[in-house]
Write an enzyme that holds these catalytic residues in place. Structure first.
Site, PDB file in Angstrom:
ATOM      1  N   GLY A 134       0.813  -1.214   0.000  1.00 55.53           N
ATOM      2  CA  GLY A 134       0.000   0.000   0.000  1.00 55.53           C
ATOM      3  C   GLY A 134       0.841   1.257   0.000  1.00 55.53           C
ATOM      4  N   GLY A 141      -0.878   9.747  -6.083  1.00 62.18           N
ATOM      5  CA  GLY A 141      -0.556   8.605  -6.936  1.00 62.18           C
ATOM      6  C   GLY A 141       0.873   8.722  -7.442  1.00 62.18           C
ATOM      7  N   SER A 142       1.065   9.597  -8.425  1.00 61.03           N
ATOM      8  CA  SER A 142       2.418   9.778  -8.980  1.00 61.03           C
ATOM      9  C   SER A 142       3.367  10.411  -7.972  1.00 61.03           C
ATOM     10  CB  SER A 142       2.352  10.664 -10.234  1.00 61.03           C
ATOM     11  OG  SER A 142       1.602  10.024 -11.234  1.00 61.03           O
ATOM     12  N   GLY A 343      -9.630  -8.279 -37.041  1.00 60.36           N
ATOM     13  CA  GLY A 343     -10.909  -7.751 -37.502  1.00 60.36           C
ATOM     14  C   GLY A 343     -11.957  -7.836 -36.405  1.00 60.36           C
ATOM     15  N   GLU A 367       2.926   1.575 -11.337  1.00 56.13           N
ATOM     16  CA  GLU A 367       4.392   1.504 -11.172  1.00 56.13           C
ATOM     17  C   GLU A 367       5.084   2.655 -11.880  1.00 56.13           C
ATOM     18  OE1 GLU A 367       6.220  -0.312  -9.412  1.00 56.13           O
ATOM     19  OE2 GLU A 367       5.104  -2.131  -8.918  1.00 56.13           O
TER      20      GLU A 367
HETATM   21  P1  TGC Z   1      13.196  11.880  -5.294  1.00 56.64           P
HETATM   22  O1  TGC Z   1      13.703  13.093  -4.582  1.00 56.64           O
HETATM   23  O2  TGC Z   1      13.510  11.737  -6.748  1.00 56.64           O
HETATM   24  O3  TGC Z   1      13.731  10.561  -4.554  1.00 56.64           O
HETATM   25  C1  TGC Z   1      13.664  10.400  -3.153  1.00 56.64           C
HETATM   26  C2  TGC Z   1      14.772   9.434  -2.755  1.00 56.64           C
HETATM   27  O4  TGC Z   1      14.558   8.155  -3.379  1.00 56.64           O
HETATM   28  C3  TGC Z   1      15.643   7.824  -4.275  1.00 56.64           C
HETATM   29  N1  TGC Z   1      15.019   7.202  -5.462  1.00 56.64           N
HETATM   30  C4  TGC Z   1      15.033   5.887  -5.695  1.00 56.64           C
HETATM   31  N2  TGC Z   1      15.605   4.857  -5.045  1.00 56.64           N
HETATM   32  C5  TGC Z   1      15.422   3.621  -5.534  1.00 56.64           C
HETATM   33  N3  TGC Z   1      14.707   3.361  -6.647  1.00 56.64           N
HETATM   34  C6  TGC Z   1      14.105   4.369  -7.318  1.00 56.64           C
HETATM   35  N4  TGC Z   1      13.365   4.098  -8.409  1.00 56.64           N
HETATM   36  C7  TGC Z   1      14.258   5.699  -6.859  1.00 56.64           C
HETATM   37  N5  TGC Z   1      13.824   6.905  -7.276  1.00 56.64           N
HETATM   38  C8  TGC Z   1      14.300   7.812  -6.416  1.00 56.64           C
HETATM   39  C9  TGC Z   1      16.322   9.135  -4.570  1.00 56.64           C
HETATM   40  O5  TGC Z   1      17.670   8.942  -4.909  1.00 56.64           O
HETATM   41  C10 TGC Z   1      16.157   9.865  -3.240  1.00 56.64           C
HETATM   42  O6  TGC Z   1      17.099   9.322  -2.340  1.00 56.64           O
HETATM   43  P2  TGC Z   1      17.733  10.228  -1.156  1.00 56.64           P
HETATM   44  O7  TGC Z   1      18.810   9.374  -0.570  1.00 56.64           O
HETATM   45  O8  TGC Z   1      18.246  11.475  -1.841  1.00 56.64           O
HETATM   46  O9  TGC Z   1      16.621  10.507  -0.210  1.00 56.64           O
HETATM   47  O10 TGC Z   1      11.635  11.789  -5.011  1.00 56.64           O
HETATM   48  P3  TGC Z   1      10.409  12.583  -5.625  1.00 56.64           P
HETATM   49  O11 TGC Z   1       9.455  12.843  -4.520  1.00 56.64           O
HETATM   50  O12 TGC Z   1      10.894  13.757  -6.434  1.00 56.64           O
HETATM   51  O13 TGC Z   1       9.709  11.491  -6.565  1.00 56.64           O
HETATM   52  C11 TGC Z   1      10.261  11.031  -7.683  1.00 56.64           C
HETATM   53  C12 TGC Z   1       9.268  10.199  -8.510  1.00 56.64           C
HETATM   54  C13 TGC Z   1       8.162  11.067  -9.067  1.00 56.64           C
HETATM   55  C14 TGC Z   1      10.082   9.627  -9.649  1.00 56.64           C
HETATM   56  C15 TGC Z   1       8.654   9.081  -7.627  1.00 56.64           C
HETATM   57  O14 TGC Z   1       7.808   9.605  -6.669  1.00 56.64           O
HETATM   58  C16 TGC Z   1       7.881   8.059  -8.462  1.00 56.64           C
HETATM   59  O15 TGC Z   1       8.488   7.121  -8.972  1.00 56.64           O
HETATM   60  N6  TGC Z   1       6.537   8.199  -8.589  1.00 56.64           N
HETATM   61  C17 TGC Z   1       5.695   7.171  -9.207  1.00 56.64           C
HETATM   62  C18 TGC Z   1       4.893   6.461  -8.139  1.00 56.64           C
HETATM   63  C19 TGC Z   1       4.713   5.018  -8.436  1.00 56.64           C
HETATM   64  O16 TGC Z   1       5.340   4.425  -9.305  1.00 56.64           O
HETATM   65  N7  TGC Z   1       3.834   4.382  -7.694  1.00 56.64           N
HETATM   66  C20 TGC Z   1       3.647   2.949  -7.803  1.00 56.64           C
HETATM   67  C21 TGC Z   1       2.790   2.421  -6.692  1.00 56.64           C
HETATM   68  S1  TGC Z   1       2.881   0.666  -6.524  1.00 56.64           S
HETATM   69  C22 TGC Z   1       2.107   0.065  -7.844  1.00 56.64           C
HETATM   70  O17 TGC Z   1       1.716   0.715  -8.745  1.00 56.64           O
HETATM   71  C23 TGC Z   1       1.966  -1.406  -7.858  1.00 56.64           C
HETATM   72  S2  TGC Z   1       1.199  -2.041  -9.243  1.00 56.64           S
HETATM   73  C24 TGC Z   1       1.623  -3.607  -8.935  1.00 56.64           C
HETATM   74  C25 TGC Z   1       1.081  -4.594  -9.854  1.00 56.64           C
HETATM   75  O18 TGC Z   1      -0.139  -4.928  -9.747  1.00 56.64           O
HETATM   76  O19 TGC Z   1       1.902  -5.175 -10.619  1.00 56.64           O
HETATM   77  P1  FAD Z   2      -2.057  10.660 -11.145  1.00 59.98           P
HETATM   78  O1  FAD Z   2      -0.781  10.714 -10.406  1.00 59.98           O
HETATM   79  O2  FAD Z   2      -3.193  11.496 -10.663  1.00 59.98           O
HETATM   80  O3  FAD Z   2      -1.765  11.043 -12.671  1.00 59.98           O
HETATM   81  C1  FAD Z   2      -2.826  11.339 -13.596  1.00 59.98           C
HETATM   82  C2  FAD Z   2      -2.173  11.740 -14.930  1.00 59.98           C
HETATM   83  O4  FAD Z   2      -1.338  12.895 -14.714  1.00 59.98           O
HETATM   84  C3  FAD Z   2      -1.257  10.653 -15.491  1.00 59.98           C
HETATM   85  O5  FAD Z   2      -1.375  10.618 -16.887  1.00 59.98           O
HETATM   86  C4  FAD Z   2       0.129  11.123 -15.078  1.00 59.98           C
HETATM   87  O6  FAD Z   2       1.150  10.643 -15.943  1.00 59.98           O
HETATM   88  C5  FAD Z   2      -0.032  12.627 -15.183  1.00 59.98           C
HETATM   89  N1  FAD Z   2       0.946  13.317 -14.345  1.00 59.98           N
HETATM   90  C6  FAD Z   2       1.075  13.281 -12.989  1.00 59.98           C
HETATM   91  N2  FAD Z   2       2.130  14.013 -12.599  1.00 59.98           N
HETATM   92  C7  FAD Z   2       2.712  14.505 -13.731  1.00 59.98           C
HETATM   93  C8  FAD Z   2       3.841  15.317 -13.989  1.00 59.98           C
HETATM   94  N3  FAD Z   2       4.641  15.753 -13.012  1.00 59.98           N
HETATM   95  N4  FAD Z   2       4.102  15.640 -15.286  1.00 59.98           N
HETATM   96  C9  FAD Z   2       3.322  15.170 -16.287  1.00 59.98           C
HETATM   97  N5  FAD Z   2       2.250  14.392 -16.107  1.00 59.98           N
HETATM   98  C10 FAD Z   2       1.946  14.066 -14.833  1.00 59.98           C
HETATM   99  N6  FAD Z   2      -0.573   1.335  -6.084  1.00 59.98           N
HETATM  100  C11 FAD Z   2      -0.072   0.731  -4.955  1.00 59.98           C
HETATM  101  O7  FAD Z   2       0.456   1.399  -4.069  1.00 59.98           O
HETATM  102  N7  FAD Z   2      -0.128  -0.630  -4.806  1.00 59.98           N
HETATM  103  C12 FAD Z   2      -0.691  -1.439  -5.743  1.00 59.98           C
HETATM  104  O8  FAD Z   2      -0.711  -2.662  -5.576  1.00 59.98           O
HETATM  105  C13 FAD Z   2      -1.251  -0.835  -6.922  1.00 59.98           C
HETATM  106  N8  FAD Z   2      -1.884  -1.606  -7.843  1.00 59.98           N
HETATM  107  C14 FAD Z   2      -2.536  -1.004  -8.880  1.00 59.98           C
HETATM  108  C15 FAD Z   2      -3.356  -1.780  -9.711  1.00 59.98           C
HETATM  109  C16 FAD Z   2      -4.066  -1.176 -10.739  1.00 59.98           C
HETATM  110  C17 FAD Z   2      -4.972  -2.000 -11.591  1.00 59.98           C
HETATM  111  C18 FAD Z   2      -3.934   0.213 -10.979  1.00 59.98           C
HETATM  112  C19 FAD Z   2      -4.655   0.863 -12.115  1.00 59.98           C
HETATM  113  C20 FAD Z   2      -3.152   0.995 -10.148  1.00 59.98           C
HETATM  114  C21 FAD Z   2      -2.453   0.393  -9.079  1.00 59.98           C
HETATM  115  N9  FAD Z   2      -1.703   1.160  -8.170  1.00 59.98           N
HETATM  116  C22 FAD Z   2      -1.173   0.581  -7.051  1.00 59.98           C
HETATM  117  C23 FAD Z   2      -1.701   2.617  -8.285  1.00 59.98           C
HETATM  118  C24 FAD Z   2      -0.756   3.153  -9.367  1.00 59.98           C
HETATM  119  O9  FAD Z   2       0.573   3.056  -8.991  1.00 59.98           O
HETATM  120  C25 FAD Z   2      -1.157   4.622  -9.653  1.00 59.98           C
HETATM  121  O10 FAD Z   2      -2.381   4.567 -10.330  1.00 59.98           O
HETATM  122  C26 FAD Z   2      -0.110   5.353 -10.457  1.00 59.98           C
HETATM  123  O11 FAD Z   2       1.061   5.558  -9.712  1.00 59.98           O
HETATM  124  C27 FAD Z   2      -0.621   6.718 -10.961  1.00 59.98           C
HETATM  125  O12 FAD Z   2      -1.252   7.432  -9.957  1.00 59.98           O
HETATM  126  P2  FAD Z   2      -2.731   8.067 -10.193  1.00 59.98           P
HETATM  127  O13 FAD Z   2      -3.576   6.986 -10.770  1.00 59.98           O
HETATM  128  O14 FAD Z   2      -3.139   8.699  -8.930  1.00 59.98           O
HETATM  129  O15 FAD Z   2      -2.547   9.143 -11.327  1.00 59.98           O
END
Ligand code: TGC
Ligand code: FAD
Length: 388
Positions: A134, A141-142, A343, A367
């Site tokens: 979680g 989200g992002s 198709g 992700e």
């Molecule tokens: P930022 O200042 O860039 O970074 C904070 C600290 O974290 C380090 N870091 C990382 N370390 C390991 N792996 C990475 N990918 C890392 N990215 C950054 C960074 O070096 C820093 O370290 P330190 O020592 O300086 O503190 O943080 P920010 O707040 O500016 O955020 C950067 C951003 C936007 C790239 C990050 O928040 C992000 O990746 N956002 C996307 C959120 C996301 O992917 N959520 C996924 C939720 S889980 C999910 O979706 C599961 S789906 C699963 C499924 O069903 O398969």
């Molecule tokens: P938002 O962050 O609100 O983004 C909306 C739109 O704005 C997107 O197109 C995005 O690219 C764009 N945007 C946002 N910020 C910027 C920027 N700086 N510049 C340009 N464009 C931007 N999360 C978990 O923690 N655990 C899970 O197990 C998990 N499973 C998931 C399973 C499914 C089926 C789905 C759909 C999502 C899941 N997620 C999970 C959540 C997922 O990681 C988020 O949906 C994702 O990180 C995007 O967040 P959001 O949906 O709130 O979109």
């Protein structure tokens, strides 16, 4: 000259070890024999195929790249191939495996105490326990750095308040790895099913990843003992490092989905006759296959080299972002193209392409969305963060 293989044009097979090939073949066989007969009905019903959980655990597919604690300790290429094959069946299967292995077992392995590792990892590896992760919240989200979920120290442990959304495996989970701010620092907590103040509510109405269990987690004065905190978790980089593991697997998984669609479309195009010849014989169809073959071959090479670098401990998170972004983008484009080649038949769920296309909409979003990975790469190239 050797015959060309349209599914392995650059002979990647020769670059795999016999163990990697064997692991892949075992999972492929399982997905074909046990998963394919039930996936369509689960997608229709919006249910996860729970009968597959035990066999997945018994085959050692969960947390397969982790060493010790009942985990197989395979290399990262073998791990990637497992996820490729699971997603060849359906993204829901790969999602289940990614969450369990990369987002639940990995943080316990990387940030947990010895006691937590002993208690949870062997059970998670065998699928005796199911886990969820979680991080995402309704308003964050992002940008998980802004999370509103809070933990407070109490006399006996911690109390957590907040809401997590879109949580894969959420209603099935025995344990949830939940991220919350404690004194403004993001920390991980292991919350067991049944903890006071903790509940999971299924999310309905999905048109994508319908065979996956997606839930909302509610933390309402949720009380956990002192040993629930992941002691080595420290700041946003802890959950982000879990995402790096999962994004790696998604790059392989998206390739698996693309391959499933491409195989189906090629078979169909060779058999479907219009204007007196197979549609595969038309130049416009051949251009589609040439484009898909090129993208699939590039995806295969990206995954393999990324896996080899990961095995050497030399992967930067931005390199994982490149593969996640590229492979999700092209897998979705390929799934749509394959649907088109089929198709009208392409819109029926007797065929897999449209199911994969629908799933890949989520895979491209979770992700880290395409745009977020674009900005991560932009920062890696220019040295300037576009997030601030
Ligand atoms: P930022 O200042 O860039 O970074 C904070 C600290 O974290 C380090 N870091 C990382 N370390 C390991 N792996 C990475 N990918 C890392 N990215 C950054 C960074 O070096 C820093 O370290 P330190 O020592 O300086 O503190 O943080 P920010 O707040 O500016 O955020 C950067 C951003 C936007 C790239 C990050 O928040 C992000 O990746 N956002 C996307 C959120 C996301 O992917 N959520 C996924 C939720 S889980 C999910 O979706 C599961 S789906 C699963 C499924 O069903 O398969
Ligand atoms: P938002 O962050 O609100 O983004 C909306 C739109 O704005 C997107 O197109 C995005 O690219 C764009 N945007 C946002 N910020 C910027 C920027 N700086 N510049 C340009 N464009 C931007 N999360 C978990 O923690 N655990 C899970 O197990 C998990 N499973 C998931 C399973 C499914 C089926 C789905 C759909 C999502 C899941 N997620 C999970 C959540 C997922 O990681 C988020 O949906 C994702 O990180 C995007 O967040 P959001 O949906 O709130 O979109």
């Amino acid at each position: 000259m050797a015959d060309l293989n349209p599914f392995d044009f650059y002979n990647i097979e020769a670059l795999l070890t016999t163990e990697e090939q064997a692991v892949r073949d075992q999972v492929r066989e399982f997905v074909k024999q046990d998963a394919m007969p039930v996936l369509r009905d689960h997608f229709r019903a919006g249910t996860f195929p729970k009968a597959l959980i035990k066999p997945i655990g018994e085959m050692g597919l969960l947390g397969a790249n982790l060493p010790g604690y009942g985990c197989p300790g395979l290399n990262n290429v073998a791990y990637g191939l497992i996820l490729q094959e699971l997603e060849w069946g359906d993204s829901a299967l790969r999602s289940f495996g990614s969450v369990q292995g990369s987002l639940v077992m990995y943080p316990i392995w990387a940030f947990g105490s010895e006691e937590q590792k002993q208690k949870y990892l062997p059970k998670l590896a065998k699928a005796d326990f199911i886990g969820c992760f979680g991080l995402t919240e309704p308003d964050f989200g992002s940008n998980p750095a802004g999370m509103a979920t809070r933990a407070q120290k109490t006399a006996n442990g911690y109390v957590l308040n907040g809401r997590k959304m879109w949580i894969t495996n959420g209603t099935m989970a025995d344990v949830a790895v939940v991220w919350a701010k404690l004194d403004d620092n993001i920390r991980g907590f292991i919350i067991e099913k049944g903890a006071r103040g903790f509940s999971a509510k299924a999310m309905h109405g999905k048109l994508s990843l319908r065979a996956s269990d997606t839930a909302e987690l509610l933390l309402d004065d949720c009380q956990v003992p002192a040993n629930a905190i992941l002691p080595k978790s420290d700041g946003l980089k802890s959950p982000l490092s879990c995402l790096t593991q999962a994004r790696y697997g998604i790059a392989w998984g998206a390739l698996g989905a693309a391959l499933a669609c491409y195989e189906e479309a090629l078979r169909y195009a060779k058999g479907r006759v219009q204007f007196g010849k197979p549609i595969a014989g038309f130049q416009l169809t051949q251009e589609k296959f040439a484009d898909m073959l090129t993208e699939i071959t590039k995806m295969q090479l990206l995954c393999l080299q990324l896996g080899r670098m990961k095995d050497q401990g030399k992967v930067h998170p931005a390199q994982v972002s490149l593969a996640k972004r590229n492979n999700c983008y092209h897998a979705l484009a390929i799934a749509r193209e394959c649907r088109e080649i089929l198709g009208a038949n392409g819109i029926i769920d007797d065929y897999v392409s449209m199911r994969h296309a629908a799933n890949l909409e989520s895979v491209k979003t979770y992700e880290g969305t395409h745009e977020i990975h674009t900005l991560i790469l932009g920062q890696a190239v220019t040295g300037i963060s576009a997030f601030e």
